[in-house]
Write an enzyme that holds these catalytic residues in place. Structure first.
Site, mmCIF file in Angstrom:
data_model
loop_
_atom_site.group_PDB
_atom_site.id
_atom_site.type_symbol
_atom_site.label_atom_id
_atom_site.label_comp_id
_atom_site.label_asym_id
_atom_site.label_seq_id
_atom_site.Cartn_x
_atom_site.Cartn_y
_atom_site.Cartn_z
ATOM 1 N N GLU A 119 -14.352 13.363 1.028
ATOM 2 C CA GLU A 119 -12.977 13.417 1.548
ATOM 3 C C GLU A 119 -12.371 14.476 0.429
ATOM 4 O OE1 GLU A 119 -11.262 9.694 2.036
ATOM 5 O OE2 GLU A 119 -9.264 10.381 2.770
ATOM 6 N N THR A 173 -10.236 9.640 6.256
ATOM 7 C CA THR A 173 -10.836 8.437 5.890
ATOM 8 C C THR A 173 -11.503 8.017 7.162
ATOM 9 O OG1 THR A 173 -9.356 7.858 4.210
ATOM 10 C CG2 THR A 173 -11.011 6.166 4.814
ATOM 11 N N SER A 197 -3.782 11.968 7.863
ATOM 12 C CA SER A 197 -4.200 12.883 8.834
ATOM 13 C C SER A 197 -5.337 12.414 9.649
ATOM 14 C CB SER A 197 -4.736 14.347 8.288
ATOM 15 O OG SER A 197 -5.369 14.259 7.553
ATOM 16 N N GLY A 198 -6.149 11.405 9.069
ATOM 17 C CA GLY A 198 -7.402 10.701 9.661
ATOM 18 C C GLY A 198 -8.465 11.125 8.906
HETATM 19 N N1 LIG Z 1 -6.525 9.537 15.786
HETATM 20 C C1 LIG Z 1 -5.870 8.779 15.369
HETATM 21 N N2 LIG Z 1 -4.905 7.955 16.040
HETATM 22 C C2 LIG Z 1 -4.186 7.102 15.661
HETATM 23 N N3 LIG Z 1 -4.122 6.662 14.531
HETATM 24 C C3 LIG Z 1 -5.183 7.016 13.440
HETATM 25 C C4 LIG Z 1 -5.926 8.011 13.874
HETATM 26 N N4 LIG Z 1 -6.777 8.508 12.838
HETATM 27 C C5 LIG Z 1 -6.343 7.615 11.893
HETATM 28 N N5 LIG Z 1 -5.480 6.681 12.185
HETATM 29 C C6 LIG Z 1 -4.713 5.822 11.546
HETATM 30 O O1 LIG Z 1 -3.720 6.261 10.548
HETATM 31 C C7 LIG Z 1 -3.642 5.887 9.376
HETATM 32 C C8 LIG Z 1 -4.199 6.802 8.386
HETATM 33 O O2 LIG Z 1 -5.623 7.283 8.715
HETATM 34 P P1 LIG Z 1 -6.531 7.626 7.512
HETATM 35 O O3 LIG Z 1 -7.966 7.718 8.109
HETATM 36 O O4 LIG Z 1 -6.306 6.576 6.379
HETATM 37 O O5 LIG Z 1 -5.875 9.075 7.160
HETATM 38 P P2 LIG Z 1 -6.229 9.948 5.660
HETATM 39 O O6 LIG Z 1 -7.552 9.245 4.942
HETATM 40 O O7 LIG Z 1 -6.069 11.117 6.127
HETATM 41 O O8 LIG Z 1 -5.031 9.411 4.787
HETATM 42 C C9 LIG Z 1 -4.658 4.595 9.199
HETATM 43 O O9 LIG Z 1 -4.177 3.576 9.709
HETATM 44 C C10 LIG Z 1 -5.578 5.015 10.528
HETATM 45 O O10 LIG Z 1 -6.180 3.693 11.194
HETATM 46 C C1 LIG Z 2 -5.678 14.738 -3.835
HETATM 47 C C2 LIG Z 2 -4.451 14.059 -4.108
HETATM 48 C C3 LIG Z 2 -3.862 13.200 -3.707
HETATM 49 N N1 LIG Z 2 -2.620 12.653 -3.974
HETATM 50 C C4 LIG Z 2 -1.889 11.429 -3.253
HETATM 51 C C5 LIG Z 2 -1.469 11.637 -1.879
HETATM 52 C C6 LIG Z 2 -1.852 10.407 -1.227
HETATM 53 O O1 LIG Z 2 -0.556 9.502 -1.260
HETATM 54 C C7 LIG Z 2 -2.864 9.982 -1.654
HETATM 55 C C8 LIG Z 2 -4.066 10.270 -1.049
HETATM 56 O O2 LIG Z 2 -4.127 9.621 0.133
HETATM 57 P P1 LIG Z 2 -4.592 10.302 1.483
HETATM 58 O O3 LIG Z 2 -4.167 9.159 2.426
HETATM 59 O O4 LIG Z 2 -6.203 10.283 1.308
HETATM 60 O O5 LIG Z 2 -4.182 11.778 1.924
HETATM 61 O O6 LIG Z 2 -2.984 10.574 -3.089
HETATM 62 C C9 LIG Z 2 -1.812 13.257 -4.872
HETATM 63 O O7 LIG Z 2 -0.527 12.939 -5.304
HETATM 64 N N2 LIG Z 2 -2.276 14.077 -5.641
HETATM 65 C C10 LIG Z 2 -3.518 15.059 -5.299
HETATM 66 O O8 LIG Z 2 -4.013 15.700 -5.738
#
Ligand SMILES: Nc1ncnc2c1ncn2[C@@H]1O[C@H](COP(=O)(O)OP(=O)(O)O)[C@@H](O)[C@H]1O
Ligand SMILES: Cc1cn([C@H]2C[C@H](O)[C@@H](COP(=O)(O)O)O2)c(=O)[nH]c1=O
Length: 254
Positions: A129, A60, A57-58
């Site tokens: 996070e 990180t 979802s964004g």
């Molecule tokens: N607002 C946004 N619009 C488009 N791409 C995004 C956006 N925010 C994050 N991303 C991209 O989406 C992917 C997942 O983002 P990330 O920050 O790693 O998500 P999370 O930590 O929630 O799993 C990454 O490749 C990131 O660069």
């Molecule tokens: C907390 C939590 C996470 N997971 C899994 C879900 C995703 O594959 C990664 C976390 O990645 P994200 O991009 O930061 O969301 O871990 C899980 O299986 N169980 C958990 O409790």
């Protein structure tokens, strides 16, 4: 069982499972007073913000954006540990066979989340996070509700979770919920290309989304441990930065 007896039992168990990468002994030394009592651990005058949201979802990216903020320390989710604990990959195993490996992954997620919650922050504000709460209320719940986690595994994880949250202060001051549609997350997940996640279908993200909505928006499933700031995260990176700037004051005042 008295608290000190429970803490000693926990210590013995952590010694038995030998988990050096997260420094279980360092967690325990943080949790124990010299008299063997479980410590409340609340950093006096410090606050904790948890950034929550579906997979990809964004979160990180949000933490990265705030990482330049003075007086704020970011602590990202320990995914690297879930992909490699002494050469094993519990995250990958869980996606391959959730019924067999769900408990293994979620036990380790719970331990590593406890580690992050209790890690002292050098700054007045700690931005994490996710949380131990979402690991349980969203991911464990999803495994169980979808019939992929045996009841005994669910009950054992629940007993652990209840003991931890009853005896250790893991208080959160603000939840920032990055609210997205499952479709947006699906696109971003494909773009990110994390190998273990290549098997995730849109339906999985829809189930996680539904559980987040029940927890943080409808408030119909589990206790919400802090006020919730909802941010529409279906937006471009530029618009997200605008949202973050508009909400910076609220976030830092947590
Ligand atoms: N607002 C946004 N619009 C488009 N791409 C995004 C956006 N925010 C994050 N991303 C991209 O989406 C992917 C997942 O983002 P990330 O920050 O790693 O998500 P999370 O930590 O929630 O799993 C990454 O490749 C990131 O660069
Ligand atoms: C907390 C939590 C996470 N997971 C899994 C879900 C995703 O594959 C990664 C976390 O990645 P994200 O991009 O930061 O969301 O871990 C899980 O299986 N169980 C958990 O409790």
């Amino acid at each position: 069982m008295s608290l000190s007896a429970a803490a000693r039992a926990c210590c013995r168990l952590l010694t038995v499972i030998r988990c050096p990468p997260v420094g279980s002994s360092s967690i325990m030394s943080r949790l124990l007073h010299s008299d063997g009592q479980v410590n409340g651990l609340k950093n006096k005058g410090k606050s904790t913000i948890c950034v929550e949201g579906n997979i990809a979802s964004g979160k990180t990216s949000c933490l990265e954006y705030f990482s330049n903020t003075a007086n704020l320390e970011v602590m990202t989710e320990p995914v690297a540990k879930w992909r490699d604990v002494q050469g094993h990959n519990p995250l990958g195993l869980m996606y391959t066979d959730p019924t067999r490996w769900g408990l293994t992954l979620q036990t380790y997620v719970q331990l590593t989340m406890l580690d992050v919650h209790t890690k002292p922050s050098l700054s007045p504000v700690k931005m994490m996070e996710r949380s131990i709460h979402s690991a349980k209320y969203i991911f464990v719940e999803n495994l169980y509700k979808s019939g992929k986690m045996p009841e005994v595994d669910y009950v054992v994880l629940t007993e652990w979770f209840n003991w931890i949250t009853k005896n250790i202060d893991l208080s959160v001051d603000l939840i920032v919920y990055l609210r997205t549609s499952p479709e947006t997350c699906y696109q971003r997940l494909k773009m990110r290309c994390r190998e273990e996640e290549s098997v995730i279908p849109l339906e999985y993200l829809s189930a996680i989304h539904g559980l987040y909505e029940e927890w943080l928006i409808d408030r119909s499933s589990f206790p919400v441990p802090a006020p919730v700031l909802v941010i529409d995260a279906d937006k471009s990176m530029e618009e997200m930065i605008q949202h973050y700037e508009e909400n910076r004051g609220k976030i830092l005042a947590a």
